[in-house]
Design a protein around this motif. Structure first.
Motif, PDB file in Angstrom:
ATOM      1  N   UNK A   1       0.807  -1.341   0.033  1.00  0.00           N
ATOM      2  CA  UNK A   1      -0.036   0.012  -0.099  1.00  0.00           C
ATOM      3  C   UNK A   1       0.904   1.427   0.136  1.00  0.00           C
ATOM      4  N   UNK A   2       2.040   1.285   0.388  1.00  0.00           N
ATOM      5  CA  UNK A   2       2.857   2.376   0.483  1.00  0.00           C
ATOM      6  C   UNK A   2       3.339   2.765  -0.979  1.00  0.00           C
ATOM      7  N   UNK A   3       3.508   1.734  -1.842  1.00  0.00           N
ATOM      8  CA  UNK A   3       4.125   1.963  -3.358  1.00  0.00           C
ATOM      9  C   UNK A   3       2.730   2.206  -4.046  1.00  0.00           C
ATOM     10  N   UNK A   4       1.651   1.623  -3.687  1.00  0.00           N
ATOM     11  CA  UNK A   4       0.255   2.115  -4.259  1.00  0.00           C
ATOM     12  C   UNK A   4      -0.218   3.241  -4.008  1.00  0.00           C
ATOM     13  N   UNK A   5      -0.020   3.885  -3.017  1.00  0.00           N
ATOM     14  CA  UNK A   5      -0.575   5.278  -2.599  1.00  0.00           C
ATOM     15  C   UNK A   5       0.412   6.350  -2.862  1.00  0.00           C
ATOM     16  N   UNK A   6       1.480   6.173  -2.645  1.00  0.00           N
ATOM     17  CA  UNK A   6       2.752   7.281  -2.490  1.00  0.00           C
ATOM     18  C   UNK A   6       2.785   7.865  -3.850  1.00  0.00           C
ATOM     19  N   UNK A   7       2.361   9.229  -4.208  1.00  0.00           N
ATOM     20  CA  UNK A   7       2.689   9.812  -5.303  1.00  0.00           C
ATOM     21  C   UNK A   7       1.620   9.975  -6.136  1.00  0.00           C
ATOM     22  N   UNK A   8       0.342   9.341  -5.851  1.00  0.00           N
ATOM     23  CA  UNK A   8      -0.869   9.322  -6.367  1.00  0.00           C
ATOM     24  C   UNK A   8      -1.587  10.392  -6.234  1.00  0.00           C
ATOM     25  N   UNK A   9      -1.226  11.629  -5.829  1.00  0.00           N
ATOM     26  CA  UNK A   9      -2.111  12.638  -5.497  1.00  0.00           C
ATOM     27  C   UNK A   9      -2.800  13.225  -6.682  1.00  0.00           C
ATOM     28  N   UNK A  10      -2.620  13.340  -7.736  1.00  0.00           N
ATOM     29  CA  UNK A  10      -3.405  13.670  -8.778  1.00  0.00           C
ATOM     30  C   UNK A  10      -4.747  12.940  -8.816  1.00  0.00           C
ATOM     31  N   UNK A  11      -4.649  11.612  -8.697  1.00  0.00           N
ATOM     32  CA  UNK A  11      -5.856  10.805  -8.582  1.00  0.00           C
ATOM     33  C   UNK A  11      -6.645  10.736  -7.335  1.00  0.00           C
ATOM     34  N   UNK A  12      -5.858  10.981  -6.478  1.00  0.00           N
ATOM     35  CA  UNK A  12      -6.488  10.831  -5.069  1.00  0.00           C
ATOM     36  C   UNK A  12      -6.034  12.175  -4.255  1.00  0.00           C
ATOM     37  N   UNK A  13      -6.700  13.062  -4.231  1.00  0.00           N
ATOM     38  CA  UNK A  13      -6.369  14.103  -3.504  1.00  0.00           C
ATOM     39  C   UNK A  13      -6.377  13.836  -1.737  1.00  0.00           C
ATOM     40  N   UNK A  14      -5.435  14.284  -1.111  1.00  0.00           N
ATOM     41  CA  UNK A  14      -5.090  13.873   0.288  1.00  0.00           C
ATOM     42  C   UNK A  14      -4.079  13.029   0.532  1.00  0.00           C
ATOM     43  N   UNK A  15      -3.681  12.192  -0.388  1.00  0.00           N
ATOM     44  CA  UNK A  15      -2.547  11.035  -0.292  1.00  0.00           C
ATOM     45  C   UNK A  15      -1.357  12.002  -0.634  1.00  0.00           C
ATOM     46  N   UNK A  16      -0.310  10.953  -0.221  1.00  0.00           N
ATOM     47  CA  UNK A  16       1.143  11.557  -0.163  1.00  0.00           C
ATOM     48  C   UNK A  16       1.547  12.204  -1.634  1.00  0.00           C
ATOM     49  N   UNK A  17       2.166  13.496  -1.438  1.00  0.00           N
ATOM     50  CA  UNK A  17       2.480  13.994  -2.781  1.00  0.00           C
ATOM     51  C   UNK A  17       4.060  14.179  -3.054  1.00  0.00           C
ATOM     52  N   UNK A  18       4.370  13.811  -3.939  1.00  0.00           N
ATOM     53  CA  UNK A  18       5.698  13.876  -4.161  1.00  0.00           C
ATOM     54  C   UNK A  18       6.281  15.272  -4.472  1.00  0.00           C
TER      55      UNK A  18
END
Length: 230
Positions: free
Chosen positions: A155-172
């Protein structure tokens, strides 16, 4: 799996981007000839204590601090990212995306993150998933008994940097160093789900034939007699 320490400016030791060994580093400032003398430049060479190769860094420390400023800098050469190398047992189809992510991660952390999520999707397929939706494949692995800690790595890989698709998640864009963690998590998944089972199987198959036969008889299904001859 050996520990990876990301290269940072003026670090006394880190994992070399050339030989992949965690070792000591020696920093040497570069001077520029100017007029009749020399002056200190903003560049420094860093020599690996194991392989002797050097990297070029730019000192980006701000000069207008009233107190002693924090020492900061960024890697100039090699241009390949200072990211962990791929695990030796990473499947070849996954390794293509992993290596491309390494090449661009210093210039485009978001691009590297996208490639690593693709790498994870392919890795899920290698582990029995359908490869259509990573979240569904992780769920399948969890139902099959996946260690909760390894599920967290997925889930760390799945979520990290996916900010454009899922607001509020980790932004690179805000935390570019998080992409290094993604490389580490993929290597951890490979170590736990591919390398260790393979090592155990190899050790088991190297046991004497007699011992293997005894184990097979021990674990064979027992025929239950109902006493009636049916």
């Amino acid at each position: 799996m050996s520990k990876h320490v990301a290269p940072t400016f003026h670090a006394k030791a880190y994992t070399c981007m050339f030989c992949s060994v965690l070792t000591s580093m020696t920093w040497v400032p570069l001077w520029i000839r100017q007029g009749g003398g020399v002056r200190l430049s903003s560049f420094q060479l860093c020599y690996c204590g194991h392989c002797g190769q050097n990297s070029l860094w730019l000192n980006t420390t701000e000069k207008d601090f009233e107190d002693e400023p924090p020492v900061t800098g960024r890697l100039i050469l090699p241009s390949t990212a200072a990211a962990p190398v791929a695990h030796v047992d990473l499947p070849p189809d996954c390794k293509v995306d992993f290596e491309e992510a390494r090449e661009i991660s210093s210039r485009s952390p978001r691009g590297a993150a996208a490639l690593l999520r693709l790498c994870l999707q392919k890795l899920c397929m290698e582990l029995g998933g359908k490869g259509k939706k990573v979240d569904d494949d992780i769920g399948m692995l969890v139902r099959a008994g996946l260690n909760p800690k390894i599920q967290q790595a997925f889930d760390v890989v799945r979520i990290t940097g996916n900010h454009a698709v899922h607001p509020g998640e980790i932004s690179l864009e805000e935390n570019p160093d998080h992409v290094t963690v993604m490389f580490e998590m993929i290597n951890l998944i490979v170590e736990e789900l591919i390398s260790r089972p393979k090592q155990i199987e190899e050790r088991f198959n190297s046991l004497p034939t007699g011992a293997l036969d005894a184990i097979s008889r021990r674990d064979a299904p027992k025929l239950l007699s109902n006493g009636g001859g049916d």
